[in-house]
Design a protein around this motif. Structure first.
Motif, mmCIF file in Angstrom:
data_model
loop_
_atom_site.group_PDB
_atom_site.id
_atom_site.type_symbol
_atom_site.label_atom_id
_atom_site.label_comp_id
_atom_site.label_asym_id
_atom_site.label_seq_id
_atom_site.Cartn_x
_atom_site.Cartn_y
_atom_site.Cartn_z
ATOM 1 N N UNK A 1 74.610 -14.840 59.861
ATOM 2 C CA UNK A 1 74.615 -15.923 59.733
ATOM 3 C C UNK A 1 74.001 -16.258 58.903
ATOM 4 N N UNK A 2 73.568 -15.677 57.903
ATOM 5 C CA UNK A 2 73.266 -16.358 56.738
ATOM 6 C C UNK A 2 74.752 -17.284 55.830
ATOM 7 N N UNK A 3 75.600 -16.110 55.839
ATOM 8 C CA UNK A 3 76.919 -16.802 55.511
ATOM 9 C C UNK A 3 77.337 -18.329 56.825
ATOM 10 N N UNK B 1 69.059 -14.911 65.848
ATOM 11 C CA UNK B 1 68.035 -14.664 65.188
ATOM 12 C C UNK B 1 66.729 -14.225 65.458
ATOM 13 N N UNK B 2 66.967 -14.306 66.756
ATOM 14 C CA UNK B 2 65.566 -14.296 67.678
ATOM 15 C C UNK B 2 65.072 -13.174 67.750
ATOM 16 N N UNK B 3 66.920 -13.186 68.725
ATOM 17 C CA UNK B 3 67.308 -12.232 69.565
ATOM 18 C C UNK B 3 67.242 -10.945 68.457
ATOM 19 N N UNK B 4 67.378 -10.412 67.768
ATOM 20 C CA UNK B 4 68.366 -9.438 67.090
ATOM 21 C C UNK B 4 66.476 -9.243 66.343
ATOM 22 N N UNK B 5 64.937 -10.161 66.439
ATOM 23 C CA UNK B 5 63.849 -10.065 65.526
ATOM 24 C C UNK B 5 62.703 -9.624 66.588
ATOM 25 N N UNK B 6 63.495 -9.741 67.866
ATOM 26 C CA UNK B 6 62.521 -9.327 68.968
ATOM 27 C C UNK B 6 63.083 -8.435 69.738
ATOM 28 N N UNK B 7 63.901 -7.979 69.313
ATOM 29 C CA UNK B 7 64.640 -6.300 70.432
ATOM 30 C C UNK B 7 63.918 -5.478 70.972
#
Lengths: 426, 376
Positions: free
Chosen positions: B181-183, B283-289
């Protein structure tokens, strides 16, 4: 020897004198003319397309984060040979219902138009095939031959896409010849000569004498206009409408294959180099000595040494494997040269700097140095054209015409008038 | 259908564009009547990529149809998986665990990024700039690598199952996704500089083939093409499925920044903005899995008495829906697929009148037509 023959007038006289004892004079003249032309084209002009294609392939690969051709020989420089062999050995295909004579004739027109224009480009003080007094007119006239070839190719292919491509090309090239001619008139007005050699000699003595800086408010726009319309003349992006791949399949050469297509291809790259040569001659000081040539010469010499070192390290391996009886193609294909070592690059750079300083000191006396100066500047413009090609989208036909008739022609006319006033008043 | 023109006067020329043409995006054919460079009529001729996927749906079991849904739209296969799974789950009342929903959304959004990268990559290529395409494919390759780690496949994933998903995320998947995501953010910046703000590009696509909201609704346009006309309609927001209501995202709509509302530029920029939103969602999904099982309980053989169900998801090309009719056997009685590209290509005849040949290519690219989704 042949370069010396071309370059050194006294040497030429000597050779002529030697032969004239045995053979009648007219025959000698015909033969020498033929030999000169042959040597000139085979040494100077023919490799241009191959080198440009190689550079473009590597450059576009770098821009697109790809690797590019790096298999055949060191850094892939034998790729151009492979391309040539492929083009020659492909089937010579002609579509049903095509006009056979015109179909076969058209590629030659395109290629000859590009080749013959080089005759009056002064590569150095002496290296010049034809020192004609109407050089500028000659160039403009020959640039129209190319469009005839393209028209014939599109018409004779019996293909609607080809026809559309050739019609686009005709409209485009004929329109853009006007701003091109007008901006080329400006050096003529300033120097008072149509002779390219004289235009060149007018610019001697340093960067401030280059014609592009002669009358700043008018000549700089004129140079830009020349460059834009020349791009349109040779069908390069953003003006590559005649061969727009995504729209017209590949435009006027859709039906061509093999070496006939190759001739169009070679013609395109020669034209690209030609417009750069004209730009250098008419605006950017030609082969004349100036400190501004330094960066161009250094960069081109660096790459020359770089490639030479690569080949030098490669040749012993090639010879050894031949000695062992290995297949040469296998050797070429599967030889992966190691990346150049850093110290070797630095050596290349130092060599380039040293040699270019020697060039600067010895500029007036050496023919080859002037040629290197000239070609390095021309290749710099070629690289610029390639850079444009791989980053810009294409214009639409009506926007193209708008740009020409509503913007370039009025501006070039203003520049022309401005330079006239400048020349008279200042 | 008879495509022979009845009458061609001496000004007109009939051009056959496709099925083999560099910019028809798969095997599509257009019969174009032109007057010189100007187009007078375009008739799309579909059916060159017809593989009878709907008929195959009647012959294989409910579970067994899942790999075929990949082939409905192979550029965005995850969303087709999702739509079919949803339809069967709705019919058979199968519960999906929360982690399963989240993994589905993760796969969907990654796949949407990949699909939009193809869309905005081929767009400039059709207009003449090749480099953005290669850059877009470079980014897409990274997504393919991620999805390969997730489910073992790079194009036709067959990742989802009725009731959930087939595999949990592997180790380090989250950190790799964050790096990607950064790239990707850097790539989007480059894209803006190279394309969205490029004068030639804007000149080419602004004010071209504008679609009004009314026309778009009349023709059944969905997805980014519909949102580009200014209408705020996104299934993820308006009929939230999976767990999209728990995510914070916006629905970008066309604003007519460079020309008329709903023109080709709007369709382009809506996709670019949507990619930014998708990245935000990932980003939200992988943070709140959430923790828990990834697949719910689904019978091995699903037998439903004479019922039917329709469920759709917001695919990369708009609403992709599966209408499934059951008849009591282990196979479906009928499967009907509703796809966004089919509606978009029907619009072409209306909006591509009086434009140049070069514009037609740009319009086709802006609608993001994908041939397998049209023919199925």
């Amino acid at each position: 020897m042949s370069v010396q023959y071309l370059a050194d007038a006294a040497y030429r006289e000597e050779v002529l004198l030697f032969f004239s004892r045995v053979i009648p004079g007219q025959v000698i003249e015909a033969i020498t003319l033929f030999a000169t032309v042959a040597v000139f084209f085979s040494l100077m002009v023919t490799p241009i397309a191959a080198i440009s294609v190689y550079i473009e392939r590597r450059l576009s690969a770098k821009m697109q984060s790809r690797i590019g051709c790096n298999r055949l020989g060191p850094e892939g420089i034998f790729q151009m040979v492979a391309d040539g062999i492929k083009m020659i050995s492909k089937e010579d295909f002609m579509p049903q219902g095509a006009d056979a004579f015109l179909f076969k004739f058209a590629p030659y027109l395109v290629m000859v138009g590009a080749f013959v224009s080089f005759a009056c480009i002064p590569f150095s003080k002496q290296l010049l095939l034809a020192d004609i007094n109407i050089g500028v007119v000659y160039l403009l006239a020959l640039s129209s031959i190319v469009v005839i070839g393209i028209m014939l190719a599109g018409w004779s292919s019996n293909n609607k896409w080809s026809l559309l491509g050739s019609l686009r090309s005709a409209a485009q090239i004929v329109s853009y010849e006007i701003p091109l001619g007008m901006s080329l008139l400006i050096p003529v007005i300033i120097t008072g000569s149509l002779n390219l050699q004289e235009i060149n000699q007018f610019q001697s003595g340093g960067i401030h004498n280059w014609l592009v800086f002669y009358a700043l408010p008018f000549t700089v726009p004129a140079f830009v206009i020349y460059f834009i319309s020349a791009l349109a003349e040779v069908n390069r992006t953003p003006f590559d409408l005649p061969e727009a791949e995504s729209e017209l399949v590949s435009g006027f050469h859709t039906e061509y294959s093999g070496i006939r297509w190759g001739l169009f291809f070679i013609g395109e790259y020669h034209n690209m180099f030609l417009i750069s040569c004209i730009a250098v001659t008419a605006f950017l000081g030609g082969y004349q000595k100036s400190a501004a040539n330094f960066p161009f010469v250094i960069v081109s010499l660096f790459f020359m040494f770089f490639i030479t070192f690569h080949i030098l390290t490669f040749l012993p391996k090639l010879g050894f494997s031949l000695f062992q009886g290995k297949n040469i193609l296998d050797m070429l294909m599967f030889h992966h040269p190691k990346p150049m070592r850093r110290w070797l690059r630095i050596v290349c750079l130092i060599l380039a700097v040293v040699v270019s300083i020697l060039f600067y000191i010895n500029h007036a006396h050496s023919n080859m140095i002037q040629v290197v100066t000239f070609i390095s500047k021309a290749y710099f413009l070629v690289l610029f054209i390639m850079w444009l090609r791989w980053s810009l989208p294409r214009y639409r036909i009506d926007q193209l015409m708008d740009l020409c008739w509503k913007k370039l022609i009025p501006i070039s006319f203003i520049c022309l008038c401005g330079v006239l006033v400048w020349v008279v008043l200042i | 259908m008879n495509f022979e023109t009845q009458y061609i006067n001496d000004r007109q020329m009939e051009l056959n564009m496709g099925p083999q043409h560099p910019s028809t995006h798969g095997v599509l054919r257009f019969i174009v009547t032109t007057d010189g460079e100007l187009i007078e009529k375009v008739v799309p001729d579909v059916g060159y990529l017809h593989r009878s996927i709907e008929k195959i749906g009647e012959k294989v079991s409910y579970h067994g149809f899942m790999p075929y849904t990949d082939r409905v739209d192979y550029v965005s296969a995850m969303t087709a998986n999702h739509a079919y799974a949803r339809s069967i789950e709705k019919m058979a009342n199968i519960e999906v665990p929360k982690r399963g929903h989240y993994l589905r959304m993760l796969a969907d959004e990654l796949c949407r990024l990949a699909s939009h990268l193809i869309a905005i990559g081929t767009y400039p290529m059709d207009i003449g700039a090749v480099t953005p395409f290669v850059h877009a494919l470079r980014e897409r390759e990274k997504i393919n690598d991620l999805l390969e780690e997730l489910c073992g496949a790079r194009l036709t994933y067959n990742y989802m199952r009725i009731g959930g998903v087939s595999f949990d995320i592997p180790q380090q998947f989250v950190s790799k996704t964050k790096v990607f995501l950064q790239e990707f953010a850097i790539f989007l910046d480059e894209l803006d500089r190279m394309l969205s703000e490029n004068t030639i590009f804007i000149q080419r696509v602004a004010n071209l083939a504008a679609i009004t909201t009314k026309d778009a609704i009349a023709y059944g346009l969905v997805g980014p093409n519909l949102r580009a006309t200014g209408l705020h309609y996104d299934l993820r927001k308006d009929q939230p499925y999976a767990c999209y209501n728990e995510l914070d995202f916006e629905v970008p709509v066309g604003k007519g920044e460079q020309g008329i509302l709903g023109d080709c530029y709007d369709r382009f920029i809506v996709r670019v903005e949507e990619m930014k939103q998708s990245a935000k969602m990932i980003r939200q999904i992988i943070d709140n899995l959430p923790e828990g099982p990834i697949i719910g309980k689904a019978p091995k053989t699903i037998r439903e008495k004479d019922t039917s169900s329709y469920a759709s998801v917001e695919s990369s090309r708009g609403e992709l829906g599966f209408f499934v009719v059951a008849n009591g056997t282990a196979n479906a009685h009928r499967v009907k697929i509703r796809s966004g590209s089919f509606a978009a290509i029907s619009m072409l005849e209306k909006i591509a009148q009086g434009v140049f040949i070069a514009d037609l290519v740009a319009i086709i690219a802006s609608l993001d037509l994908v041939a397998p989704e049209i023919d199925r």
